[in-house]
Design a protein around this motif. Structure first.
Motif, PDB file in Angstrom:
ATOM      1  N   GLN A   3      -5.680  21.586   3.310  1.00 58.08           N
ATOM      2  CA  GLN A   3      -4.265  21.419   3.017  1.00 58.08           C
ATOM      3  C   GLN A   3      -4.015  21.388   1.517  1.00 58.08           C
ATOM      4  O   GLN A   3      -2.964  21.816   1.041  1.00 58.08           O
ATOM      5  CB  GLN A   3      -3.743  20.140   3.668  1.00 58.08           C
ATOM      6  N   VAL A   4      -4.993  20.886   0.760  1.00 63.24           N
ATOM      7  CA  VAL A   4      -4.867  20.882  -0.693  1.00 63.24           C
ATOM      8  C   VAL A   4      -5.181  22.260  -1.262  1.00 63.24           C
ATOM      9  O   VAL A   4      -4.531  22.723  -2.208  1.00 63.24           O
ATOM     10  CB  VAL A   4      -5.802  19.820  -1.304  1.00 63.24           C
ATOM     11  N   PHE A   5      -6.170  22.927  -0.686  1.00 62.56           N
ATOM     12  CA  PHE A   5      -6.627  24.209  -1.228  1.00 62.56           C
ATOM     13  C   PHE A   5      -5.683  25.363  -0.919  1.00 62.56           C
ATOM     14  O   PHE A   5      -5.413  26.208  -1.773  1.00 62.56           O
ATOM     15  CB  PHE A   5      -8.019  24.520  -0.676  1.00 62.56           C
ATOM     16  N   LEU A   6      -5.153  25.413   0.297  1.00 65.35           N
ATOM     17  CA  LEU A   6      -4.363  26.573   0.713  1.00 65.35           C
ATOM     18  C   LEU A   6      -3.013  26.608   0.015  1.00 65.35           C
ATOM     19  O   LEU A   6      -2.331  25.585  -0.064  1.00 65.35           O
ATOM     20  CB  LEU A   6      -4.151  26.536   2.228  1.00 65.35           C
ATOM     21  N   PRO A   7      -2.595  27.773  -0.497  1.00 62.01           N
ATOM     22  CA  PRO A   7      -1.242  27.885  -1.048  1.00 62.01           C
ATOM     23  C   PRO A   7      -0.201  27.604   0.031  1.00 62.01           C
ATOM     24  O   PRO A   7      -0.450  27.800   1.229  1.00 62.01           O
ATOM     25  CB  PRO A   7      -1.170  29.341  -1.518  1.00 62.01           C
ATOM     26  N   GLN A   8       0.964  27.175  -0.390  1.00 60.34           N
ATOM     27  CA  GLN A   8       1.980  26.749   0.557  1.00 60.34           C
ATOM     28  C   GLN A   8       2.362  27.859   1.533  1.00 60.34           C
ATOM     29  O   GLN A   8       2.566  27.603   2.722  1.00 60.34           O
ATOM     30  CB  GLN A   8       3.216  26.275  -0.213  1.00 60.34           C
ATOM     31  N   TRP A   9       2.430  29.099   1.060  1.00 61.96           N
ATOM     32  CA  TRP A   9       2.945  30.174   1.911  1.00 61.96           C
ATOM     33  C   TRP A   9       2.008  30.499   3.071  1.00 61.96           C
ATOM     34  O   TRP A   9       2.445  31.027   4.089  1.00 61.96           O
ATOM     35  CB  TRP A   9       3.195  31.434   1.076  1.00 61.96           C
ATOM     36  N   VAL A  10       0.720  30.180   2.949  1.00 67.67           N
ATOM     37  CA  VAL A  10      -0.237  30.528   3.998  1.00 67.67           C
ATOM     38  C   VAL A  10      -0.901  29.288   4.594  1.00 67.67           C
ATOM     39  O   VAL A  10      -1.812  29.401   5.391  1.00 67.67           O
ATOM     40  CB  VAL A  10      -1.304  31.499   3.429  1.00 67.67           C
ATOM     41  N   ARG A  11      -0.407  28.114   4.255  1.00 62.28           N
ATOM     42  CA  ARG A  11      -1.074  26.873   4.679  1.00 62.28           C
ATOM     43  C   ARG A  11      -1.101  26.730   6.197  1.00 62.28           C
ATOM     44  O   ARG A  11      -2.143  26.402   6.774  1.00 62.28           O
ATOM     45  CB  ARG A  11      -0.368  25.677   4.042  1.00 62.28           C
ATOM     46  N   ALA A  12       0.020  26.972   6.847  1.00 62.69           N
ATOM     47  CA  ALA A  12       0.063  26.813   8.307  1.00 62.69           C
ATOM     48  C   ALA A  12      -0.877  27.807   8.988  1.00 62.69           C
ATOM     49  O   ALA A  12      -1.567  27.467   9.946  1.00 62.69           O
ATOM     50  CB  ALA A  12       1.493  26.991   8.814  1.00 62.69           C
ATOM     51  N   ARG A  13      -0.913  29.036   8.493  1.00 64.18           N
ATOM     52  CA  ARG A  13      -1.797  30.047   9.089  1.00 64.18           C
ATOM     53  C   ARG A  13      -3.262  29.703   8.850  1.00 64.18           C
ATOM     54  O   ARG A  13      -4.115  29.902   9.718  1.00 64.18           O
ATOM     55  CB  ARG A  13      -1.458  31.428   8.523  1.00 64.18           C
ATOM     56  N   GLY A  14      -3.579  29.161   7.678  1.00 64.15           N
ATOM     57  CA  GLY A  14      -4.955  28.757   7.412  1.00 64.15           C
ATOM     58  C   GLY A  14      -5.402  27.612   8.296  1.00 64.15           C
ATOM     59  O   GLY A  14      -6.513  27.612   8.837  1.00 64.15           O
ATOM     60  N   LEU A  15      -4.536  26.603   8.475  1.00 60.57           N
ATOM     61  CA  LEU A  15      -4.880  25.481   9.345  1.00 60.57           C
ATOM     62  C   LEU A  15      -4.962  25.914  10.803  1.00 60.57           C
ATOM     63  O   LEU A  15      -5.772  25.391  11.572  1.00 60.57           O
ATOM     64  CB  LEU A  15      -3.849  24.361   9.179  1.00 60.57           C
ATOM     65  N   ALA A  16      -4.123  26.882  11.201  1.00 59.45           N
ATOM     66  CA  ALA A  16      -4.225  27.418  12.558  1.00 59.45           C
ATOM     67  C   ALA A  16      -5.565  28.105  12.771  1.00 59.45           C
ATOM     68  O   ALA A  16      -6.182  27.987  13.839  1.00 59.45           O
ATOM     69  CB  ALA A  16      -3.081  28.395  12.820  1.00 59.45           C
ATOM     70  N   THR A  17      -6.049  28.812  11.745  1.00 58.29           N
ATOM     71  CA  THR A  17      -7.366  29.440  11.843  1.00 58.29           C
ATOM     72  C   THR A  17      -8.454  28.387  11.977  1.00 58.29           C
ATOM     73  O   THR A  17      -9.407  28.549  12.748  1.00 58.29           O
ATOM     74  CB  THR A  17      -7.617  30.309  10.602  1.00 58.29           C
ATOM     75  N   LEU A  18      -8.332  27.295  11.232  1.00 65.60           N
ATOM     76  CA  LEU A  18      -9.283  26.196  11.363  1.00 65.60           C
ATOM     77  C   LEU A  18      -9.291  25.650  12.786  1.00 65.60           C
ATOM     78  O   LEU A  18     -10.358  25.413  13.374  1.00 65.60           O
ATOM     79  CB  LEU A  18      -8.928  25.084  10.373  1.00 65.60           C
ATOM     80  N   ASN A  19      -8.107  25.463  13.370  1.00 63.51           N
ATOM     81  CA  ASN A  19      -8.030  24.961  14.745  1.00 63.51           C
ATOM     82  C   ASN A  19      -8.654  25.939  15.736  1.00 63.51           C
ATOM     83  O   ASN A  19      -9.299  25.534  16.711  1.00 63.51           O
ATOM     84  CB  ASN A  19      -6.572  24.692  15.118  1.00 63.51           C
ATOM     85  N   MET A  20      -8.462  27.228  15.494  1.00 62.19           N
ATOM     86  CA  MET A  20      -9.052  28.242  16.376  1.00 62.19           C
ATOM     87  C   MET A  20     -10.570  28.194  16.318  1.00 62.19           C
ATOM     88  O   MET A  20     -11.253  28.258  17.347  1.00 62.19           O
ATOM     89  CB  MET A  20      -8.547  29.631  15.993  1.00 62.19           C
ATOM     90  N   VAL A  21     -11.137  28.095  15.102  1.00 62.71           N
ATOM     91  CA  VAL A  21     -12.584  28.030  14.954  1.00 62.71           C
ATOM     92  C   VAL A  21     -13.128  26.754  15.594  1.00 62.71           C
ATOM     93  O   VAL A  21     -14.168  26.771  16.270  1.00 62.71           O
ATOM     94  CB  VAL A  21     -12.973  28.113  13.465  1.00 62.71           C
ATOM     95  N   PHE A  22     -12.422  25.647  15.393  1.00 63.48           N
ATOM     96  CA  PHE A  22     -12.856  24.391  16.008  1.00 63.48           C
ATOM     97  C   PHE A  22     -12.864  24.492  17.525  1.00 63.48           C
ATOM     98  O   PHE A  22     -13.848  24.139  18.184  1.00 63.48           O
ATOM     99  CB  PHE A  22     -11.934  23.263  15.554  1.00 63.48           C
ATOM    100  N   ALA A  23     -11.768  24.996  18.099  1.00 61.15           N
ATOM    101  CA  ALA A  23     -11.684  25.090  19.555  1.00 61.15           C
ATOM    102  C   ALA A  23     -12.705  26.073  20.105  1.00 61.15           C
ATOM    103  O   ALA A  23     -13.343  25.811  21.136  1.00 61.15           O
ATOM    104  CB  ALA A  23     -10.272  25.512  19.961  1.00 61.15           C
TER     105      ALA A  23
END
Length: 375
Positions: free
Chosen positions: A173-193
């Protein structure tokens, strides 16, 4: 306790009702729109852009790798803990609830100590510590016959699980730029699941073939092996990067205004670099190239003129003109600006971007543009 007294239907029904509170919150709370001067991104285009960001961000890929290497062996705990309660401890659903509750207590404790540990330990040392704690819990599942003792030894496992997942999520959340933050965290959730699903299937098949004890010990060995790889593939240090939006490009000076959704579009920038500075220039341009790919370009290559070796041409392709305009209006960050300024410091002349929209989609023809030697 509810499972043992009322059965699984009541448990799942109670959980569903509890989860509906999130639906109420999502329906009531509305964040005010942030004016960007650009139309909303189209869904499929936004998905592709988010995927390109992940593919072209070494730091993002490293975070995802660390989650995968932790969750894959850790999934053995969640998949097989019911069998530990029923077959090894003969404690039934009540015993399983107690063991699962111990993991939950560990997670709550992890949330309490995470800020202190993060202040004292680096992210990589925290990963290693978490792997060691979870390994202790994995081994305890098949070596400790006393339910009470095992419940205590599962607390470190719950703590480690939260330290890794919340630590990585907070860092992203700190690293990702604001415009792509939600998409980056969604990718994290996908990899986790996906890691948990694949791990559950893997350890279930292994347990069916060789039994619970060898399966948990194998998962523990794999967890330790993953911790060892921190030395080879550590989390990158990104704390120094400026992730705030930086609007520093001048508006395109065009003879006509293209349709924002026309494409594909070619954007060309020329650099004149003296021979003695070409080595550092090429090294500095690699982060610039990745920045272009992360923020919207479908391809980005740097060419050197065959007749005038001091002339370099950065050729970027975009699906639409709109994708390039979004780089002008908030996708670039302060870190992108620093990288670009570093590359420009080695050039004696930088000629601004030239736009080349496609004119024949069937043949893929592009207007010739200025010829010079590089054409």
């Amino acid at each position: 306790m509810l499972l043992s007294q009322s059965g699984p239907a009541v448990v799942f029904g109670f959980t569903a009702v509890s989860a509906s509170a999130f639906l109420v919150v999502l329906g009531v709370v509305r964040r005010p729109p942030v004016p960007t001067g650009m139309p909303p991104e189209r869904f499929t285009s936004a998905i592709r852009t988010g995927g390109r960001y992940v593919r072209n961000s070494p730091a993002m890929r490293r975070y995802l790798l660390r989650v995968f290497l932790f969750v894959l062996p850790g999934a053995a705990m969640w998949a097989l803990l019911p069998l530990v309660a029923s077959e090894q401890l003969s404690s039934g659903s009540t015993g399983f609830g107690v063991l699962l509750g111990s993991l939950g207590v560990g997670a709550v404790a992890g949330a309490a100590v995470l800020p202190r540990l993060a202040a004292r330990l680096s992210a990589n040392r925290l990963l290693v510590l978490s792997a060691v704690l979870f390994t202790v819990s994995l081994v305890a599942c098949v070596t400790v016959p006393n339910p009470a003792v095992l419940a205590v030894l599962l607390v470190p496992g719950g703590m480690a699980w939260l330290l890794v997942l919340m630590g990585v999520s907070a860092a992203l959340q700190v690293f990702l730029p604001q415009w792509v933050r939600a998409r980056g965290l969604a990718t994290l959730n996908m990899v986790f699941a996906a890691s948990q699903a694949a791990g559950s299937l893997l350890w279930g098949l292994v347990a069916q073939a060789v039994g619970l004890r060898p399966t948990f010990l194998a998962a523990a060995v794999l967890m330790v092996a993953g911790a060892v790889t921190v030395a080879l593939w550590p989390l990158p240090d990104v704390a120094h990067l400026d992730r705030d939006p930086a609007v520093y490009w001048t508006d395109p000076d065009l003879a006509y205004e293209p349709d924002p959704r026309v494409g594909p579009v070619l954007v060309v920038v020329r650099y004149v670099v003296p021979p003695e500075a070409q080595g550092p220039f090429l090294e500095a341009m690699e982060p610039v190239r990745r920045s272009r790919l992360q923020t919207g370009a479908t391809s980005c290559r740097l060419y050197q003129d065959g007749i005038n070796p001091s002339l370099f041409v950065l050729v970027q392709s975009y699906d639409t003109w709109e994708e390039h305009l979004r780089q002008h209006t908030g996708r670039l960050t302060g870190a992108d600006r620093q990288r670009e300024e570093m590359a420009h410091s080695f050039a004696v002349d930088v000629e601004g971007a030239h736009l080349f929209p496609a004119v024949n989609r069937d043949l893929g023809m592009m207007p010739s543009g200025p010829t010079d030697a590089w054409s």
